[in-house]
Design a protein around this motif. Structure first.
Motif, PDB file in Angstrom:
ATOM      1  N   VAL A  62       0.869  -1.188   0.000  1.00 18.74           N
ATOM      2  CA  VAL A  62       0.000   0.000   0.000  1.00 18.74           C
ATOM      3  C   VAL A  62       0.900   1.230   0.000  1.00 18.74           C
ATOM      4  CG1 VAL A  62      -1.828   1.278   1.168  1.00 18.74           C
ATOM      5  CG2 VAL A  62      -1.801  -1.232   1.261  1.00 18.74           C
ATOM      6  N   ILE A  63       0.841   2.011  -1.065  1.00 16.82           N
ATOM      7  CA  ILE A  63       1.658   3.216  -1.200  1.00 16.82           C
ATOM      8  C   ILE A  63       0.787   4.413  -0.860  1.00 16.82           C
ATOM      9  CG2 ILE A  63       3.079   4.595  -2.753  1.00 16.82           C
ATOM     10  CD1 ILE A  63       3.501   2.061  -4.428  1.00 16.82           C
ATOM     11  N   LEU A  64       1.204   5.167   0.139  1.00 16.10           N
ATOM     12  CA  LEU A  64       0.383   6.284   0.602  1.00 16.10           C
ATOM     13  C   LEU A  64       1.201   7.577   0.663  1.00 16.10           C
ATOM     14  CD1 LEU A  64       1.178   6.539   3.922  1.00 16.10           C
ATOM     15  CD2 LEU A  64      -0.104   4.420   3.909  1.00 16.10           C
ATOM     16  N   PRO A  65       0.528   8.721   0.461  1.00 20.25           N
ATOM     17  CA  PRO A  65       1.257   9.988   0.367  1.00 20.25           C
ATOM     18  C   PRO A  65       1.670  10.588   1.696  1.00 20.25           C
ATOM     19  CG  PRO A  65      -1.069  10.372  -0.014  1.00 20.25           C
ATOM     20  CD  PRO A  65      -0.890   8.889   0.096  1.00 20.25           C
ATOM     21  N   LYS A  66       0.935  10.296   2.768  1.00 22.12           N
ATOM     22  CA  LYS A  66       1.251  10.900   4.063  1.00 22.12           C
ATOM     23  C   LYS A  66       0.599  10.075   5.160  1.00 22.12           C
ATOM     24  CE  LYS A  66       2.008  15.581   5.800  1.00 22.12           C
ATOM     25  NZ  LYS A  66       3.459  15.501   5.584  1.00 22.12           N
ATOM     26  N   LEU A  90      -0.371  -6.324   5.157  1.00 21.38           N
ATOM     27  CA  LEU A  90      -0.073  -5.087   4.441  1.00 21.38           C
ATOM     28  C   LEU A  90       1.371  -4.664   4.657  1.00 21.38           C
ATOM     29  CD1 LEU A  90      -3.208  -2.884   5.268  1.00 21.38           C
ATOM     30  CD2 LEU A  90      -2.944  -4.651   3.525  1.00 21.38           C
ATOM     31  N   LEU A  91       1.979  -4.163   3.593  1.00 24.27           N
ATOM     32  CA  LEU A  91       3.260  -3.460   3.672  1.00 24.27           C
ATOM     33  C   LEU A  91       2.987  -2.013   3.297  1.00 24.27           C
ATOM     34  CD1 LEU A  91       5.706  -5.970   1.908  1.00 24.27           C
ATOM     35  CD2 LEU A  91       5.400  -5.603   4.359  1.00 24.27           C
ATOM     36  N   LEU A  92       3.153  -1.088   4.253  1.00 25.11           N
ATOM     37  CA  LEU A  92       2.851   0.322   4.016  1.00 25.11           C
ATOM     38  C   LEU A  92       4.109   1.079   3.622  1.00 25.11           C
ATOM     39  CD1 LEU A  92       0.493   1.137   7.040  1.00 25.11           C
ATOM     40  CD2 LEU A  92      -0.135   0.334   4.757  1.00 25.11           C
ATOM     41  N   ALA A  93       3.990   1.901   2.587  1.00 26.02           N
ATOM     42  CA  ALA A  93       5.099   2.730   2.129  1.00 26.02           C
ATOM     43  C   ALA A  93       4.652   4.184   2.134  1.00 26.02           C
ATOM     44  CB  ALA A  93       5.540   2.317   0.721  1.00 26.02           C
ATOM     45  N   ASN A  94       5.256   5.004   2.984  1.00 29.14           N
ATOM     46  CA  ASN A  94       4.906   6.412   3.114  1.00 29.14           C
ATOM     47  C   ASN A  94       5.857   7.250   2.262  1.00 29.14           C
ATOM     48  OD1 ASN A  94       3.985   8.914   4.041  1.00 29.14           O
ATOM     49  ND2 ASN A  94       5.330   8.882   5.822  1.00 29.14           N
ATOM     50  N   THR A  95       5.322   7.999   1.302  1.00 28.84           N
ATOM     51  CA  THR A  95       6.166   8.745   0.362  1.00 28.84           C
ATOM     52  C   THR A  95       6.330  10.213   0.706  1.00 28.84           C
ATOM     53  OG1 THR A  95       4.342   9.377  -1.101  1.00 28.84           O
ATOM     54  CG2 THR A  95       5.353   7.218  -1.471  1.00 28.84           C
ATOM     55  N   GLU A  96       5.575  10.724   1.696  1.00 32.08           N
ATOM     56  CA  GLU A  96       5.612  12.152   2.028  1.00 32.08           C
ATOM     57  C   GLU A  96       5.366  13.027   0.790  1.00 32.08           C
ATOM     58  OE1 GLU A  96       5.667  13.586   4.889  1.00 32.08           O
ATOM     59  OE2 GLU A  96       5.963  11.813   6.127  1.00 32.08           O
ATOM     60  N   ILE A 118      -2.008  -1.389  -3.821  1.00 25.74           N
ATOM     61  CA  ILE A 118      -2.995  -0.309  -3.783  1.00 25.74           C
ATOM     62  C   ILE A 118      -2.226   0.996  -3.695  1.00 25.74           C
ATOM     63  CG2 ILE A 118      -4.867   0.780  -2.501  1.00 25.74           C
ATOM     64  CD1 ILE A 118      -5.748  -1.991  -1.597  1.00 25.74           C
ATOM     65  N   LEU A 119      -2.397   1.854  -4.675  1.00 25.49           N
ATOM     66  CA  LEU A 119      -1.733   3.150  -4.710  1.00 25.49           C
ATOM     67  C   LEU A 119      -2.736   4.227  -4.333  1.00 25.49           C
ATOM     68  CD1 LEU A 119       0.555   5.152  -5.430  1.00 25.49           C
ATOM     69  CD2 LEU A 119      -0.193   4.990  -7.830  1.00 25.49           C
ATOM     70  N   ILE A 120      -2.543   4.844  -3.154  1.00 23.74           N
ATOM     71  CA  ILE A 120      -3.363   5.996  -2.768  1.00 23.74           C
ATOM     72  C   ILE A 120      -2.739   7.187  -3.488  1.00 23.74           C
ATOM     73  CG2 ILE A 120      -4.262   7.385  -0.874  1.00 23.74           C
ATOM     74  CD1 ILE A 120      -3.988   4.952   0.936  1.00 23.74           C
ATOM     75  N   GLN A 136       4.034  -6.028 -12.848  1.00 23.02           N
ATOM     76  CA  GLN A 136       3.773  -7.437 -13.072  1.00 23.02           C
ATOM     77  C   GLN A 136       2.707  -7.989 -12.124  1.00 23.02           C
ATOM     78  OE1 GLN A 136       5.367  -9.050 -15.696  1.00 23.02           O
ATOM     79  NE2 GLN A 136       5.962  -6.917 -16.081  1.00 23.02           N
ATOM     80  N   VAL A 137       2.152  -7.120 -11.285  1.00 25.64           N
ATOM     81  CA  VAL A 137       1.125  -7.539 -10.324  1.00 25.64           C
ATOM     82  C   VAL A 137      -0.083  -6.614 -10.464  1.00 25.64           C
ATOM     83  CG1 VAL A 137       2.798  -8.485  -8.689  1.00 25.64           C
ATOM     84  CG2 VAL A 137       2.096  -6.083  -8.483  1.00 25.64           C
ATOM     85  N   PRO A 138      -1.264  -7.055 -10.015  1.00 26.66           N
ATOM     86  CA  PRO A 138      -2.462  -6.203 -10.098  1.00 26.66           C
ATOM     87  C   PRO A 138      -2.311  -4.951  -9.240  1.00 26.66           C
ATOM     88  CG  PRO A 138      -3.067  -8.492  -9.685  1.00 26.66           C
ATOM     89  CD  PRO A 138      -1.592  -8.400  -9.504  1.00 26.66           C
ATOM     90  N   VAL A 139      -2.941  -3.863  -9.690  1.00 23.11           N
ATOM     91  CA  VAL A 139      -2.899  -2.605  -8.949  1.00 23.11           C
ATOM     92  C   VAL A 139      -4.274  -1.962  -8.960  1.00 23.11           C
ATOM     93  CG1 VAL A 139      -2.192  -1.267 -10.983  1.00 23.11           C
ATOM     94  CG2 VAL A 139      -1.677  -0.392  -8.690  1.00 23.11           C
ATOM     95  N   VAL A 140      -4.619  -1.301  -7.858  1.00 25.68           N
ATOM     96  CA  VAL A 140      -5.840  -0.511  -7.746  1.00 25.68           C
ATOM     97  C   VAL A 140      -5.445   0.893  -7.301  1.00 25.68           C
ATOM     98  CG1 VAL A 140      -8.010  -0.190  -6.481  1.00 25.68           C
ATOM     99  CG2 VAL A 140      -7.330  -2.478  -7.233  1.00 25.68           C
ATOM    100  N   LEU A 141      -6.031   1.904  -7.936  1.00 27.50           N
ATOM    101  CA  LEU A 141      -5.789   3.290  -7.554  1.00 27.50           C
ATOM    102  C   LEU A 141      -6.908   3.752  -6.629  1.00 27.50           C
ATOM    103  CD1 LEU A 141      -4.732   4.916 -10.953  1.00 27.50           C
ATOM    104  CD2 LEU A 141      -3.351   3.676  -9.306  1.00 27.50           C
ATOM    105  N   LEU A 142      -6.518   4.440  -5.577  1.00 24.83           N
ATOM    106  CA  LEU A 142      -7.476   4.962  -4.606  1.00 24.83           C
ATOM    107  C   LEU A 142      -7.284   6.465  -4.489  1.00 24.83           C
ATOM    108  CD1 LEU A 142      -9.600   4.670  -2.402  1.00 24.83           C
ATOM    109  CD2 LEU A 142      -7.815   3.850  -0.846  1.00 24.83           C
TER     110      LEU A 142
END
Length: 327
Positions: A62-66, A90-96, A118-120, A136-142
């Motif tokens: 899960v890639i999240l902006p903040k 879940l593996l959370l990645a905070n990109t700031e 899942i890309l927020i 190479q894997v499924p993705v959903v945009l949120l």
């Protein structure tokens, strides 16, 4: 304890136990016998062995902006509920809010064998589109809508229009504090909705004082300070987020302006902070936790082999509170 011993104690074949552990078909009677042995012995299958057999890690990136955002935390809570019930972690990645980090995490997650992403999303650039196409894997945009992908997004334009109609009652000099127009949802969508409401009230776009800022309370405070200098007589200010509105409210109160008698104010997001300040903030409630659940369900469909790309536009409700003028 291993799979052969489980099979012996349950009185079934090793293949039957293997099918049970990998969600294959097993009769109800044999399921009960196998589960009883597992409960009694405390057996736990090897995660590494399951990954080798099934080629699945049971991990979702899960890639999240903040990470400290009220709306983001509600989305992640919804994602977590659905995916944990389905047996995923879940593996959370905070990109700031840094574009390069979003792109890097898309690459890292894809290469390091998560089952899906899942890309927020905030800003979707050409580089994002290339990175998404290469996955190479499924993705959903949120949070954003993008043709060709499964998405869950908010009705930002109509929500901003409806809350702005409350804001603009009895207003003459209007301000708008938004974010970058590269953000199609929070930036462009909410500004468009605000301008539609202004047009309905007979206010031309040229008569509105616009400022763009960041997403934090501090950004809202600084932007309101600039707006007071740019348009000292502003009597209504639309803010693209609750955080911006809370900063603006603090600056207006510091300047001695009466809210909403002298200056009406509205935000978007219906945060906890907006509900406890004085006066309470007029805002839009988005169903962020439900949005997260819907995004997780779309991803599970993709993981199950359903290749149909679905797009879900969520509803909202306007919360009229103490920062806008009553009828």
């Amino acid at each position: 304890m291993n799979i052969n011993e489980i099979a012996k104690l349950a009185g079934v074949s090793r293949a039957t136990v293997s099918r049970y552990l990998n969600n294959g078909y097993v009769s109800d009677e044999k399921k009960e016998r196998i589960q009883e042995v597992i409960d009694r012995t405390g057996y736990k299958p090897s995660t590494q062995a399951q990954t080798l057999r099934t080629k699945k890690t049971r991990l979702i990136g899960v890639i999240l902006p903040k990470i400290n955002s009220d709306s983001i935390s509600r989305m992640v809570a919804g994602i977590s509920v659905v995916l944990k019930e389905a047996g995923y972690q879940l593996l959370l990645a905070n990109t700031e809010n840094r574009e390069k980090e979003e792109l890097e995490y898309l690459r890292l997650f894809s290469e390091n064998h998560v089952d899906g992403i899942i890309l927020i999303a905030t800003i979707i650039t050409r580089e994002h589109k290339r990175a998404l196409k290469a996955l190479q894997v499924p993705v959903v945009l949120l949070g954003q809508r993008l043709d060709g992908y499964s998405c869950v997004y908010q009705d930002d334009c109509l929500a901003a229009r409806d809350v702005s109609r409350l804001l603009l009652r009895g207003a003459g000099k209007i301000g708008c504090i938004g974010v970058t127009q590269q953000d199609e949802a929070v930036g462009a969508g909410r500004r468009k909705g605000f301008l539609e409401a202004a047009g309905d009230a007979g206010i031309a776009e040229e008569a509105v004082s616009f400022l763009e800022t960041g997403f934090s309370v501090e950004d809202g405070y600084r932007a309101m300070d600039q707006l007071l200098a740019l348009c000292p007589g502003a009597d209504a200010v639309f803010c693209a987020t609750d955080s911006i509105a809370l900063g603006a409210l603090a600056r207006l109160q510091e300047a001695g302006r009466q809210i909403p008698e002298e200056v009406a104010l509205a935000g978007v997001g219906d945060t906890v902070s907006g509900r406890i300040v004085s006066p309470k903030l007029t805002s839009v409630h988005f169903y962020y936790k439900t949005s997260g659940k819907e995004a997780a369900r779309l991803l599970l469909e993709l993981l199950d082999g359903n290749e149909a790309r679905k797009q879900i536009k969520m509803g909202y409700r306007v919360e009229e509170r103490g920062t806008t003028r009553q009828r």
